[in-house]
Design an enzyme around this catalytic site. Structure first.
Site, short mmCIF file in Angstrom:
data_model
loop_
_atom_site.label_atom_id
_atom_site.label_comp_id
_atom_site.label_asym_id
_atom_site.label_seq_id
_atom_site.Cartn_x
_atom_site.Cartn_y
_atom_site.Cartn_z
N ASN A 1 -3.06 4.38 4.67
CA ASN A 1 -3.67 3.18 3.75
C ASN A 1 -3.54 1.98 4.60
O ASN A 1 -4.52 1.20 4.64
CB ASN A 1 -2.93 3.34 2.46
CG ASN A 1 -3.15 4.35 1.65
OD1 ASN A 1 -2.14 4.96 1.46
ND2 ASN A 1 -4.56 4.81 1.25
N LYS B 1 14.82 -0.06 5.26
CA LYS B 1 13.86 0.45 3.87
C LYS B 1 14.14 2.00 4.01
O LYS B 1 14.58 2.79 2.99
CB LYS B 1 12.64 0.03 3.73
CG LYS B 1 11.83 0.88 2.56
CD LYS B 1 12.52 0.31 1.07
CE LYS B 1 11.97 1.18 0.14
NZ LYS B 1 10.49 0.65 -0.26
N LYS C 1 7.67 11.26 0.21
CA LYS C 1 6.69 10.49 1.50
C LYS C 1 7.80 9.63 2.19
O LYS C 1 8.12 10.02 3.37
CB LYS C 1 5.55 9.50 0.73
CG LYS C 1 4.91 9.00 2.13
CD LYS C 1 5.44 7.46 2.31
CE LYS C 1 5.23 6.55 1.27
NZ LYS C 1 5.43 5.06 1.66
N LEU D 1 0.91 -1.26 0.15
CA LEU D 1 -0.10 -0.04 -0.15
C LEU D 1 0.96 1.40 -0.09
O LEU D 1 2.10 1.23 0.22
CB LEU D 1 -0.94 -0.06 1.12
CG LEU D 1 -1.68 -1.30 1.28
CD1 LEU D 1 -2.22 -1.38 2.55
CD2 LEU D 1 -2.91 -1.38 0.15
N PRO D 2 0.23 2.53 -0.50
CA PRO D 2 1.04 3.66 -0.37
C PRO D 2 1.61 4.45 0.73
O PRO D 2 2.76 4.63 0.66
CB PRO D 2 0.23 4.61 -1.29
CG PRO D 2 -0.80 3.56 -1.74
CD PRO D 2 -1.01 2.77 -0.91
N THR E 1 5.88 0.84 2.47
CA THR E 1 6.91 1.62 3.01
C THR E 1 6.27 2.48 3.86
O THR E 1 5.77 3.27 3.58
CB THR E 1 7.90 2.28 2.38
OG1 THR E 1 8.36 1.15 1.46
CG2 THR E 1 8.92 2.91 3.09
#
Length: 333
Positions: A101, A202, A277, A96-97, A127
């Protein structure tokens, strides 16, 4: 796989009384049983396709129904919402973004945790903020399920070819069960530690990726302005100490490489908005840990400016185009 977590304590020192590890560990005997997949965007769709290629029946959903059509044609079962996925599958991958979300998909009115089965393994490859991963792990544990964060690196190309790198955080005894699925989608599956450590790895990787892409774009732009052929300059860089992933695998200059977004007007790939983001997450964690990240901060500012100037939907390598645009504006003044 061990059926009981060492010391019967979870990652935050609390009793794991809600989780039935007999159910959890039995999944290692349930190869090729149905796998849920939620989030069929640029990354999620090829990942789900690779599960199908490896013989796993897939039940999937996405907030945009049109994203499900290709997977359905390949044999996946499509349902209306995450709760329906959880009702039918005890191994679920989410891609998911952003943090909001993930919170909605797991804990919302039609979320996974509304119908999750006890003993389910929930793998989130989004992420997001490591703190949100920890919150989802606690919420999942209360429902008798196990949550692991497993963000990826490698981009759309690696997602399509099944060569992603997964950075996994969570209960160590569940790593083998997660690895069984993740190796269908990736070439490297690395256990990082407790829930949230996959996200930490990440975030660090993407901060370096952004810095490297900006540096490569500046370098290529300077070389071109000095009269160097871009393909020749890339060749020299890639046999020299300046070589990096952004120069040899994902070059940002149109015409230098085939099969990368720069050769397709920066369409596809990893969006500038998503990079902004991720850099925001890096900034937040750097602030919380009092870690100086001057280049990371500058990279964040650059990608935010790009979003404000119409680059949000383009691949993050469009920073090369952004730099050229700024340069052209200065020349016109």
């Amino acid at each position: 796989m061990a059926a009981v977590l060492r010391g019967s304590r979870n990652l935050w020192g609390r009793s794991l009384k809600h989780v039935d590890f007999t159910l959890v560990s039995s999944r290692s005997m349930a190869s090729k049983t149905q796998v849920g997949f939620i989030g069929l965007g640029n990354m999620g769709k090829p990942m789900a396709k690779n599960l199908l290629k490896h013989g796993y029946p897939v039940i999937a959903t996405d907030v945009f129904p049109e994203s499900c059509k290709e997977l359905q044609e390949l044999g996946a079962q499509i349902v209306d919402n995450p709760a329906e996925v959880a009702d039918q599958a005890d191994r679920i991958v989410t891609m998911l973004p952003s943090s909001p979300n993930v919170i909605e998909v797991y804990t919302g009115p039609n979320g996974i945790l509304k119908k999750v089965k006890k003993g389910s393994l929930l793998i989130d490859s989004s992420t997001i903020d490591p703190a949100v991963s920890k919150e989802m792990a606690v919420a999942s544990e209360k429902m008798g399920a196990v949550f692991m964060d497993a963000p990826v690196s490698g981009g759309v190309g690696a997602a399509s070819s099944g060569k992603l790198t997964f950075m996994v955080g969570g209960v160590e005894t569940e790593f083998t069960a997660a690895q069984e699925l993740l190796t269908c989608m990736g070439a490297n599956v690395v256990y990082c530690g407790a829930v949230g450590t996959g996200q930490a790895a990440k975030i660090c990787n993407n901060m370096l990726l952004a810095i490297g892409m900006i540096g490569t774009s500046e370098t290529m732009n300077l070389g071109i302005r000095l009269g160097l052929d871009p393909k020749l300059l890339a060749k020299i860089l890639n046999m020299s100490s300046g070589r990096c992933w952004s120069s040899d695998t994902y070059n940002p200059v149109p015409g230098v490489m085939d099969g990368v977004p720069s050769g397709n007007n920066y369409q596809g790939g990893f969006g500038t908005q998503l990079m902004a983001k991720d850099l925001g997450l890096a900034q937040a964690t750097a602030t919380n840990t009092k870690t100086p990240v001057p280049l990371g901060s500058l990279a964040h500012q650059i990608y935010r400016m790009m979003c404000a100037r119409g680059y949000a939907g383009k691949d993050f390598s469009s920073v090369f185009q952004f730099l050229q645009e700024d340069e052209n504006k200065e020349e016109g003044q």
